[in-house]
Motif scaffolding. Structure first.
Motif, mmCIF file in Angstrom:
data_model
loop_
_atom_site.group_PDB
_atom_site.id
_atom_site.type_symbol
_atom_site.label_atom_id
_atom_site.label_comp_id
_atom_site.label_asym_id
_atom_site.label_seq_id
_atom_site.Cartn_x
_atom_site.Cartn_y
_atom_site.Cartn_z
ATOM 1 N N LEU A 24 0.830 -1.198 0.000
ATOM 2 C CA LEU A 24 0.000 0.000 0.000
ATOM 3 C C LEU A 24 0.866 1.249 0.000
ATOM 4 O O LEU A 24 0.628 2.203 -0.753
ATOM 5 N N VAL A 25 1.893 1.250 0.848
ATOM 6 C CA VAL A 25 2.764 2.415 0.961
ATOM 7 C C VAL A 25 3.516 2.659 -0.342
ATOM 8 O O VAL A 25 3.621 3.796 -0.814
ATOM 9 N N ARG A 26 4.046 1.622 -0.936
ATOM 10 C CA ARG A 26 4.794 1.798 -2.187
ATOM 11 C C ARG A 26 3.891 2.319 -3.303
ATOM 12 O O ARG A 26 4.319 3.130 -4.125
ATOM 13 N N GLU A 27 2.650 1.864 -3.344
ATOM 14 C CA GLU A 27 1.720 2.372 -4.352
ATOM 15 C C GLU A 27 1.379 3.840 -4.078
ATOM 16 O O GLU A 27 1.321 4.657 -5.006
ATOM 17 N N LEU A 28 1.167 4.179 -2.815
ATOM 18 C CA LEU A 28 0.877 5.567 -2.460
ATOM 19 C C LEU A 28 2.059 6.476 -2.816
ATOM 20 O O LEU A 28 1.874 7.588 -3.324
ATOM 21 N N ILE A 29 3.267 5.993 -2.546
ATOM 22 C CA ILE A 29 4.467 6.764 -2.888
ATOM 23 C C ILE A 29 4.532 6.988 -4.399
ATOM 24 O O ILE A 29 4.789 8.112 -4.863
ATOM 25 N N ARG A 30 4.327 5.938 -5.156
ATOM 26 C CA ARG A 30 4.415 6.039 -6.616
ATOM 27 C C ARG A 30 3.371 7.009 -7.167
ATOM 28 O O ARG A 30 3.658 7.812 -8.069
ATOM 29 N N ARG A 31 2.174 6.971 -6.585
ATOM 30 C CA ARG A 31 1.061 7.754 -7.127
ATOM 31 C C ARG A 31 1.010 9.185 -6.590
ATOM 32 O O ARG A 31 0.729 10.135 -7.326
ATOM 33 N N GLU A 32 1.290 9.352 -5.285
ATOM 34 C CA GLU A 32 1.016 10.635 -4.633
ATOM 35 C C GLU A 32 2.257 11.437 -4.232
ATOM 36 O O GLU A 32 2.181 12.657 -4.144
ATOM 37 N N ILE A 33 3.378 10.773 -3.961
ATOM 38 C CA ILE A 33 4.526 11.490 -3.400
ATOM 39 C C ILE A 33 5.586 11.777 -4.451
ATOM 40 O O ILE A 33 6.017 12.921 -4.626
ATOM 41 N N GLU A 34 6.034 10.756 -5.164
ATOM 42 C CA GLU A 34 7.141 10.932 -6.109
ATOM 43 C C GLU A 34 6.882 11.984 -7.192
ATOM 44 O O GLU A 34 7.777 12.793 -7.498
ATOM 45 N N PRO A 35 5.690 12.036 -7.785
ATOM 46 C CA PRO A 35 5.495 13.007 -8.878
ATOM 47 C C PRO A 35 5.670 14.454 -8.445
ATOM 48 O O PRO A 35 6.035 15.304 -9.261
ATOM 49 N N GLU A 36 5.416 14.763 -7.180
ATOM 50 C CA GLU A 36 5.434 16.143 -6.704
ATOM 51 C C GLU A 36 6.675 16.473 -5.897
ATOM 52 O O GLU A 36 6.925 17.642 -5.577
ATOM 53 N N ALA A 37 7.495 15.484 -5.569
ATOM 54 C CA ALA A 37 8.569 15.676 -4.587
ATOM 55 C C ALA A 37 9.543 16.779 -4.983
ATOM 56 O O ALA A 37 9.784 17.716 -4.216
ATOM 57 N N ALA A 38 10.127 16.704 -6.173
ATOM 58 C CA ALA A 38 11.154 17.666 -6.567
ATOM 59 C C ALA A 38 10.586 19.073 -6.684
ATOM 60 O O ALA A 38 11.141 20.037 -6.136
ATOM 61 N N ALA A 39 9.457 19.208 -7.369
ATOM 62 C CA ALA A 39 8.866 20.530 -7.554
ATOM 63 C C ALA A 39 8.374 21.102 -6.229
ATOM 64 O O ALA A 39 8.503 22.304 -5.969
ATOM 65 N N GLY A 40 7.806 20.242 -5.392
ATOM 66 C CA GLY A 40 7.316 20.707 -4.095
ATOM 67 C C GLY A 40 8.422 21.223 -3.211
ATOM 68 O O GLY A 40 8.278 22.253 -2.531
ATOM 69 N N ALA A 86 10.722 8.432 3.434
ATOM 70 C CA ALA A 86 11.815 9.399 3.396
ATOM 71 C C ALA A 86 12.602 9.310 2.101
ATOM 72 O O ALA A 86 13.105 10.320 1.596
ATOM 73 N N ALA A 87 12.742 8.106 1.553
ATOM 74 C CA ALA A 87 13.441 7.949 0.282
ATOM 75 C C ALA A 87 12.707 8.677 -0.835
ATOM 76 O O ALA A 87 13.327 9.212 -1.758
ATOM 77 N N ALA A 88 11.387 8.716 -0.747
ATOM 78 C CA ALA A 88 10.592 9.404 -1.764
ATOM 79 C C ALA A 88 10.611 10.913 -1.556
ATOM 80 O O ALA A 88 10.754 11.680 -2.519
ATOM 81 N N ARG A 89 10.471 11.355 -0.305
ATOM 82 C CA ARG A 89 10.523 12.787 0.025
ATOM 83 C C ARG A 89 10.723 12.921 1.521
ATOM 84 O O ARG A 89 9.862 12.531 2.317
ATOM 85 N N LEU A 90 11.853 13.484 1.919
ATOM 86 C CA LEU A 90 12.183 13.563 3.343
ATOM 87 C C LEU A 90 11.173 14.398 4.109
ATOM 88 O O LEU A 90 10.885 14.102 5.276
#
Length: 391
Positions: A24-40, A86-90
């Motif tokens: 569940l967490v890995r899917e949430l990271i892929r869908r919700e966290i990673e796409p916005e991490a750098a720009a955010g 944290a690996a996806a966005r600290l």
């Protein structure tokens, strides 16, 4: 040439429920966290809606009792989930760790009535917490705090300033340590203070090197009135409460550090596999291969160290020394690994076009929060050799 590049981290989850949670967490990271991490992070945007989603998904209360809305997961599982975040966005991983730290005093030292009234909203009701221990003039020397709470009938009136507060100004509640008695560690008490308490205010966020999406601010108390029913534990018990929370918090920081280090290693592996110099991939050059090997070894050692300490905690055994060791080793490792990732990528690693420079900036703060690494060495040495001589 053998296949090389980022390798998946194999998690040792003790139950099928925990393995499903990881998915569940890995899917949430892929869908919700990673796409916005750098720009955010570049824009300094705090992902408040994401923390609401984490709460709805049961990820803000993982290590706490299910009776009050927690996930009932062992610390061993919680920390591995924290590493992934944290690996996806600290900003997200550290934010979950700070929230968990903020819930600790109530969960462990509150009365059953206090827990029943407040914990469900804190663990799964969309609220976000902050932890108020440090002050402008008392960071590592927490017993020297000057923020004071004075009894006035059935209330306490709090005055003072807390500093370096993660989620300062955006949190819904603050776990606050304040002086209620004489100077020293024995005169401190803990309080659960709602963010909308009259007299509580936040300064503008600090301008930081990294973690720009996570607000860090001073919190001011100007005759902030808090009912005695929101005092956590006995009067004067605040310092032991704070120390108990910090042990678990240090493991959270250790897991976050390994997450950042793993992300930096993965970036370096992908870059050196794809970048060609002198007719072959960078990853073919022995000097660079040895750097990658050292980076990976440090990460595996750090992960083993924080998980070993977590298993002690889960077994109800003392783990303060191991928590300090894990925080020290994992955060120093993260600093080395992220610095080496930038070096391996050359000029590209130094630009904002790649995340390596962000990882390096973020790793630095992990050597400072939850007690600097110099303080961790003091803690470890005291466990080994006893308190320092006064004479």
């Amino acid at each position: 040439m053998s296949d090389h590049g980022p390798q998946p981290v194999v998690r040792q989850m003790p139950t099928e429920e925990a393995r499903e949670l990881l998915g569940l967490v890995r899917e949430l990271i892929r869908r919700e966290i990673e796409p916005e991490a750098a720009a955010g992070e570049e824009a300094g945007r705090f992902p408040r809606d994401l923390f609401r989603l984490l709460s709805e998904s049961g990820l803000l209360g993982l290590p706490y009792d299910g009776e009050f809305g927690g996930g009932g997961q062992p610390y061993e599982v919680y920390l591995q989930i924290l590493e992934e975040l944290a690996a996806a966005r600290l900003t997200v991983g550290l934010g979950v760790s700070v929230h968990s730290l903020s819930c600790h005093a109530l969960a462990e030292f509150g009365t059953k009535e206090q827990r029943a009234e407040h914990l469900p909203a804190m663990l799964g009701g969309g609220l976000l917490g902050a932890y108020c221990l440090s002050e402008p003039a008392s960071g590592s020397d927490a017993a020297a705090m000057t923020t004071r709470a004075v009894r006035d009938g059935d209330d306490w009136v709090i005055n003072g300033t807390k500093a370096w507060i993660t989620h300062g100004g955006v949190a819904d509640f603050y776990t606050v340590l304040a002086r209620t008695g004489a100077a020293g560690a024995r005169g401190i008490s803990a309080f659960l203070v709602p963010a909308d308490t009259p007299g509580l205010s936040a300064s503008a966020p600090e301008r930081k090197m990294g973690m720009k999406g996570s607000p860090t601010a001073q919190i001011h108390f100007d005759d902030a009135r808090v009912p005695d029913a929101r005092r956590l534990g006995e009067e004067g018990q605040g310092f032991p409460i704070a120390l108990a929370a910090l042990d678990g918090g240090r493991l959270g920081i250790a897991a976050c550090a390994i997450g950042v280090a793993q992300a930096a290693l993965d970036e370096a592996l992908a870059f050196t596999a794809g970048r060609r110099q002198f007719g072959r991939p960078l990853a073919d050059f022995q000097g660079l291969r040895f750097m990658l090997a050292d980076m990976a070894t440090g990460i595996e050692a750090g992960r083993a160290l924080y998980l070993s300490a977590a298993r002690l905690r889960d077994a109800g055994l003392p783990y303060s020394r191991q928590a300090a060791m894990a925080k020290l080793f994992c955060t120093d490792t993260a600093m080395r690994v992220t610095t080496d990732a930038v070096q391996l990528m050359g000029g590209y690693g130094y630009t904002g076009d790649f995340p390596a420079e962000r990882f390096m900036r973020e790793a630095k703060v992990l050597q400072i929060v939850e007690g600097t690494n110099q303080i961790q060495r003091v803690v470890i040495a005291r466990h080994l050799a006893g308190p320092e001589s006064k004479g």
